[in-house]
Design an enzyme around this catalytic site. Structure first.
Site: not given
Ligand code: GLC
Length: 724
Positions: A266
């Site tokens: 993430d």
């Molecule tokens: C965010 C979220 C995740 C998302 C990623 C990209 O922090 O936790 O669900 O897909 O970043 O935007």
């Protein structure tokens, strides 16, 4: 490109190019998206150079056919080996045609429509140049303080697993080379929804058995359906952050489950190992994440800065990096990017299909099926044609009904509840007092509301959370409506008129000040692009609500976590015997939630007859057949979701009071009866034992059928095995 060609390509890459292939960046870093001068800032901030960008493997957060085509073309002109970029984005409940939030879609219990919504999201995304979506989010949730419960389909592992499969099927179809489909990325692995206190990004700590029994099934279901990617979660799992957790990622995800697709961190989750306290610095973070098997690093440069050195000093075997690079290249191959780096991106077709009427009609249908009728005393709803209606509150004319993660959705494109009602009601029958903020109502607004309410036959209060009060980074300790809205309810109550409340919110709320005061309550969640119209049609009786909650509504935040599949404890409280002290209870609240899992009313009424069993004994060879006759005794055609739960009365470990095992949706005309026909087999009786084996035991079971997890008819049967 076949396997050998991909291996050859990996072998042609320098170590720096391999590591760059594992870097994911936002569009701001890329030429072709904007003037070169704009790039230097992000490059300096992240401490990477242009060569890294030119060899990077994927980009996140961009959509738009022209923009994607521009970047891909420019990128390939500067790419030594001509390996195309992967474009990924958060298309969670629609690209531009926005569907209800997943917690609402969950309340539809409609897998076909859920799949259809993902198929449409994929179609709009693919034509806009996107290759991968960071969805479905399948985190099981039991704590409405957490803002991201809006992204989940709820508290039940079985239902979440069915939705996970449906979303993956919708996004991916049967062939990732289909230019109208995109790859799915199940998230957040694992158990992000169990953050302590419901506080965002907080610690998760539970037994492995608990995690396997409740929190892991839906991720596994997505992967069993062929989901191409997995995203790590921000939280720790048993004291180790997921992005550096070898046991979770290599042990369970890859070795035990056999997942050989791409694992992406993430956002910044690899560097966050430092803050968590399991890495001294970026180098150690890179080491731990690579050891754990994380292939792509999202938006931090630990891999590009340190993996080459870790290989040179022998701390990381280059083979491990080759495997990661191979998985990324293989995904590009599966998507057909080597044959056609532009894939489905098509600016002309984009204008034709994105947000087209056909897509919006599906969004309407799903919104109509996702709303849940929570209360309806004296049949206040549906509204009657002859009634004068005062529509009052912050959501009377608000476009802010798309919810979090609404991607390219344009709020102004969403018809408001007020405009939708106005379009359908007789001239002069609708009076609207709107323009309220969700958190403040002026004296003048209140006076105007009172004036309209006094002229009306019935009051419709359109209330809710601001859309930014749920979603990522929006945990709340107080899950009531904003105080100003509770005051508004009190004021409207004084008029003595019947009150129907419509709620626009991203989580189960503590309905103090609303539930008792309102005569009717319709839960609309954040219903998406067509939500205003769908809610209006429900209020006017053109649609009969059929949604059923997939997450319990607590009486107060003090009950949290409260969920239906709870354990009995050694001193269960008998609700009929209040006043007992030494039982599992609160001295200031019942144990039961205000509204239980599976709950939802209808404008119809449905009567249940006792279930008919094929036998009261079942064996692994002879499953149980259970038939339930349900009759629509109301005056409206309606859909009833008949639910079947089971309780294992005595297990090797404690077993929940009930677990959803199946359901059937019956659409019945007034007076019509239908049969919900279930088969219960041995596999549905299995659970994780103390040694983590997943098996069933012979013994007594209770079986429950009903319209929700509380108001059920129960019977008993025995599961017999040859050695029982
Ligand atoms: C965010 C979220 C995740 C998302 C990623 C990209 O922090 O936790 O669900 O897909 O970043 O935007």
């Amino acid at each position: 490109m076949n396997h050998e060609s991909l291996l050859e390509l990996v072998n042609e890459m320098t170590l720096e190019e391999k590591v760059a292939q594992l870097q994911q960046l936002t569009a701001a870093f890329y030429r072709g998206a904007q003037t070169d001068s704009a790039i230097t800032g992000p490059l300096e901030e992240l401490g990477i150079d242009q060569n890294t960008v030119d060899a990077s493997g994927s980009i996140l957060g961009l959509s738009g056919a022209e923009a994607v085509i521009a970047i891909q073309k420019t990128y390939l002109e500067n790419s030594r080996l001509g390996i195309p970029l992967l474009f990924m984005a958060d298309i969670v409940h629609g690209l531009k045609t926005i569907f209800p939030i997943p917690l609402a879609i969950g309340a539809s219990w409609d897998m076909e429509l859920a799949e259809k919504s993902a198929e449409i999201a994929a179609k709009e995304s693919a034509v806009s140049g996107i290759h991968v979506t960071f969805a479905p989010m399948v985190d099981l949730v039991r704590d409405p303080r957490w803002g991201r419960v809006m992204e989940s389909t709820g508290e039940d592992p079985h239902l979440n697993s069915l939705f996970a499969k449906a979303f993956v099927r919708g996004f991916q179809g049967d062939d990732l080379k289909d230019p109208e489909r995109i790859a799915a990325c199940v998230k957040h692995f694992a158990a992000y929804g169990a953050a302590e206190g419901g506080r965002e990004y907080n610690t998760v700590d539970m037994s492995e058995r608990q995690m396997r029994e409740y929190y892991l099934p839906a991720y596994k279901a997505a992967l069993d359906e062929g989901c191409a990617m997995v995203m790590t979660s921000f939280n720790t799992v048993d004291g180790i952050p997921a992005s550096g957790n070898e046991k979770l990622m290599r042990g369970i995800l890859r070795d035990e489950w056999g997942f050989d697709g791409v694992l992406i961190s993430d956002w910044a989750a690899i560097r966050e190992l430092i803050a968590h306290g399991t890495a001294e610095d970026d180098k150690e973070a890179a080491y731990r994440a690579m050891r754990a098997g994380v292939d792509i690093e999202m938006m931090t440069p630990c891999y590009v800065h340190h993996l080459p050195e870790l290989v040179q000093i022998g701390a990381i075997d280059e083979k491990m990096i080759d495997e990661a690079v191979y998985r990324v290249l293989h995904l590009k191959e599966q998507l057909g990017l080597f044959e056609n780096p532009l894939r489905g991106a098509d600016p002309v077709r984009e204008k034709e299909i994105v947000f087209c009427e056909e897509h919006r009609n599906v969004s309407y249908e799903l919104a109509a099926k996702s709303c849940v009728l929570l209360k309806n005393e004296d049949q206040v709803l549906p509204l009657k044609n002859e009634q004068k209606v005062a529509l009052i509150g912050p959501y009377a004319d608000s476009h802010d009904i798309l919810g979090w993660w609404s991607a390219e959705g344009v709020k102004e494109d969403a018809a408001t509840l007020g405009s939708a009602l106005g379009a359908k009601m007789e001239q002069g029958k609708l009076m609207t007092s709107a323009g309220f903020s969700t958190k403040h109502i002026s004296a003048e607004q209140l006076a105007h509301a009172r004036e309209l309410a006094n002229q009306a036959d019935v009051i419709v209060l359109a209330l809710g959370e601001d859309s930014a009060m749920s979603g990522e980074g929006a945990s709340r300790t107080n899950i009531q409506l904003p105080e100003a809205q509770i005051q508004l309810v009190q004021e409207m109550k004084k008029t003595g008129k019947k009150i129907a409340v419509v709620l626009f919110n991203g989580r189960p709320l503590d309905l103090h000040g609303v539930y008792d005061e309102a005569d009717a309550i319709l839960e609309a969640w954040f219903p998406g692009s067509e939500g205003g119209r769908a809610v209006a049609d429900i209020l006017l009786g053109q649609v009969n609500p059929s949604g059923k909650l997939t997450m319990s509504f607590p009486r107060s935040v003090g009950q949290v976590p409260v969920y239906y599949n709870r354990f009995n404890t050694g001193r269960p409280m008998d609700p009929a015997k209040t006043g007992e002290r030494y039982v599992s209870h609160y001295i200031d609240s019942p144990n039961e939630p205000l509204l239980p899992f599976g709950f939802g009313l209808s404008y119809s009424a449905f009567s249940y007859e006792e279930p008919i069993f094929s036998s009261l004994e079942m064996t692994a060879e002879e499953p149980l057949r259970v038939q339930v006759k349900v009759t629509n005794t109301g005056e409206h055609a309606g859909t009833e979701t008949v639910q079947l739960y089971i309780r294992d009365i005595s297990g090797e470990v404690v077993r929940p009071l009930m677990e959803l095992k199946d359901y059937a949706r019956l659409h019945l005309q007034p007076g019509e009866s239908g049969i919900a026909d279930f088969t219960v087999d041995e596999a549905q009786l299995r659970y994780h034992h103390s040694d983590l084996t997943y098996t069933s035991d012979p013994g007594r079971f209770q079986l429950f059928v009903g319209p929700n997890s509380r108001d059920t008819l129960s019977s008993e049967f025995t599961f017999v095995t040859s050695f029982s």
